[in-house]
Scaffold this active site. Sequence first.
Site, PDB file in Angstrom:
ATOM      1  N   SER A 143      13.126   6.031   0.304  1.00 34.03           N
ATOM      2  CA  SER A 143      12.378   7.171   0.856  1.00 34.03           C
ATOM      3  C   SER A 143      13.280   8.394   0.736  1.00 34.03           C
ATOM      4  CB  SER A 143      12.078   6.863   2.322  1.00 34.03           C
ATOM      5  OG  SER A 143      11.869   8.035   3.080  1.00 34.03           O
ATOM      6  N   TYR A 156      13.565   4.338  11.022  1.00 34.66           N
ATOM      7  CA  TYR A 156      13.086   4.348   9.629  1.00 34.66           C
ATOM      8  C   TYR A 156      14.164   4.958   8.718  1.00 34.66           C
ATOM      9  CZ  TYR A 156       9.779   5.369   5.773  1.00 34.66           C
ATOM     10  OH  TYR A 156       9.126   5.433   4.561  1.00 34.66           O
TER      11      TYR A 156
HETATM   12  P1  NDP Z   1       0.829   1.573   3.954  1.00 35.71           P
HETATM   13  O1  NDP Z   1       0.898   1.607   5.443  1.00 35.71           O
HETATM   14  O2  NDP Z   1      -0.262   2.324   3.275  1.00 35.71           O
HETATM   15  O3  NDP Z   1       0.805   0.040   3.440  1.00 35.71           O
HETATM   16  C1  NDP Z   1       1.740  -0.857   3.939  1.00 35.71           C
HETATM   17  C2  NDP Z   1       1.630  -2.183   3.234  1.00 35.71           C
HETATM   18  O4  NDP Z   1       2.696  -3.027   3.711  1.00 35.71           O
HETATM   19  C3  NDP Z   1       0.329  -2.911   3.495  1.00 35.71           C
HETATM   20  O5  NDP Z   1      -0.042  -3.627   2.346  1.00 35.71           O
HETATM   21  C4  NDP Z   1       0.709  -3.863   4.637  1.00 35.71           C
HETATM   22  O6  NDP Z   1      -0.059  -5.056   4.663  1.00 35.71           O
HETATM   23  C5  NDP Z   1       2.128  -4.218   4.234  1.00 35.71           C
HETATM   24  N1  NDP Z   1       2.941  -4.714   5.332  1.00 35.71           N
HETATM   25  C6  NDP Z   1       3.321  -4.075   6.467  1.00 35.71           C
HETATM   26  N2  NDP Z   1       4.069  -4.876   7.232  1.00 35.71           N
HETATM   27  C7  NDP Z   1       4.185  -6.050   6.554  1.00 35.71           C
HETATM   28  C8  NDP Z   1       4.829  -7.284   6.820  1.00 35.71           C
HETATM   29  N3  NDP Z   1       5.534  -7.478   7.945  1.00 35.71           N
HETATM   30  N4  NDP Z   1       4.737  -8.269   5.897  1.00 35.71           N
HETATM   31  C9  NDP Z   1       4.023  -8.099   4.763  1.00 35.71           C
HETATM   32  N5  NDP Z   1       3.387  -6.959   4.459  1.00 35.71           N
HETATM   33  C10 NDP Z   1       3.463  -5.947   5.342  1.00 35.71           C
HETATM   34  O7  NDP Z   1       2.261   2.081   3.490  1.00 35.71           O
HETATM   35  P2  NDP Z   1       2.680   2.950   2.184  1.00 35.71           P
HETATM   36  O8  NDP Z   1       1.975   2.448   0.995  1.00 35.71           O
HETATM   37  O9  NDP Z   1       2.587   4.384   2.528  1.00 35.71           O
HETATM   38  O10 NDP Z   1       4.236   2.597   2.097  1.00 35.71           O
HETATM   39  C11 NDP Z   1       4.732   1.605   1.234  1.00 35.71           C
HETATM   40  C12 NDP Z   1       6.245   1.728   1.157  1.00 35.71           C
HETATM   41  O11 NDP Z   1       6.591   3.021   0.674  1.00 35.71           O
HETATM   42  C13 NDP Z   1       6.948   1.570   2.503  1.00 35.71           C
HETATM   43  O12 NDP Z   1       8.179   0.917   2.308  1.00 35.71           O
HETATM   44  C14 NDP Z   1       7.184   2.998   2.928  1.00 35.71           C
HETATM   45  O13 NDP Z   1       8.268   3.115   3.815  1.00 35.71           O
HETATM   46  C15 NDP Z   1       7.500   3.639   1.583  1.00 35.71           C
HETATM   47  N6  NDP Z   1       7.339   5.074   1.545  1.00 35.71           N
HETATM   48  C16 NDP Z   1       6.097   5.659   1.758  1.00 35.71           C
HETATM   49  C17 NDP Z   1       5.978   7.020   1.672  1.00 35.71           C
HETATM   50  C18 NDP Z   1       4.676   7.695   1.840  1.00 35.71           C
HETATM   51  O14 NDP Z   1       4.640   8.933   1.767  1.00 35.71           O
HETATM   52  N7  NDP Z   1       3.568   6.985   2.051  1.00 35.71           N
HETATM   53  C19 NDP Z   1       7.134   7.890   1.378  1.00 35.71           C
HETATM   54  C20 NDP Z   1       8.357   7.162   1.170  1.00 35.71           C
HETATM   55  C21 NDP Z   1       8.436   5.818   1.253  1.00 35.71           C
HETATM   56  P3  NDP Z   1      -1.421  -5.203   5.557  1.00 35.71           P
HETATM   57  O15 NDP Z   1      -2.473  -4.462   4.786  1.00 35.71           O
HETATM   58  O16 NDP Z   1      -1.654  -6.662   5.623  1.00 35.71           O
HETATM   59  O17 NDP Z   1      -1.108  -4.559   6.879  1.00 35.71           O
END
Ligand code: NDP
Length: 252
Positions: A143, A156
């Site tokens: 990130s 985070y």
């Molecule tokens: P979302 O909240 O849109 O999606 C999160 C995903 O992670 C979902 O598929 C969810 O599954 C899954 N998930 C959460 N907890 C668990 C767990 N314990 N075990 C398995 N799966 C899990 O997040 P983003 O797509 O926005 O983020 C994805 C990554 O990118 C993260 O690491 C985030 O920190 C990083 N990021 C995002 C940014 C942004 O602007 N969005 C910027 C920088 C980094 P389920 O659907 O089953 O809940």
Amino acid sequence: MFSLSGRTALVTGSSRGLGHAIAEGMAQAGASLVLNGVDKARLKQRAKGLREKGYTVHEAAFDVTDEAAVLAAFTKLDEDGIDVNILVNNAGIQLRKPLVDISIDDWNKVINTNLTSSFLVGREAARRMIARGRGGKIINIGSLTSEAARATVGPYTTAKGGIKMLTRAMTAEWAEHGIQANAIGPGYMATEMNKALLENPSFDAWVKGRTPARRWGQPNELAGTAIFLASSASDYVNGQIIYVDGGMLAVL
Ligand code: NDP
């Protein structure tokens, strides 16, 4: 050079958001997929959607923070003859609170989901990649907070800073086995995780004003970098974190 055909990519947290977009991009480049999430119904539905587009998609619903569940998922993949040779450690959560208000349970949850999970899933993937002797690719999702702090996202920020160094730790031990571990640091992307921020006019204006590209990123804009880091085009790229952020980190 950028083809992923013949490779299998496990993308954690790929039932929606950035993980789903990265997985779809990798499928377009020829990879078979292992989709992951905790919500089984959502996972099933999103996997079906990708199969309807003609891609090969397996499902592995497990909690990336639960060691027993991670081990069981890899055992099942082994039994099914599915060799993961690309791993994207993407699953993550956010929690917005001042540090002084964060309980130890909140802290542990964010650190476990955003950092420890990448060690756990990475360890299982690497054990198998090393045993097979054919190398592999690990892509950890960092990130902007891998580099810079921001108020109210302390755990985070700590976890994502750790992702940068975990990527280097993986490189120190696994590069000699032909495993390239690298990271991607997305900027502000329009996903579910950022719904409240996207809908907040002053935050939206701040992102657009602060980002040289003057806009939020779209989830599919990470796919190209992910494909590069998963393909043989990056076979001598080790331990790096590439920021896909519209230039935000490059300017004051
Ligand atoms: P979302 O909240 O849109 O999606 C999160 C995903 O992670 C979902 O598929 C969810 O599954 C899954 N998930 C959460 N907890 C668990 C767990 N314990 N075990 C398995 N799966 C899990 O997040 P983003 O797509 O926005 O983020 C994805 C990554 O990118 C993260 O690491 C985030 O920190 C990083 N990021 C995002 C940014 C942004 O602007 N969005 C910027 C920088 C980094 P389920 O659907 O089953 O809940």
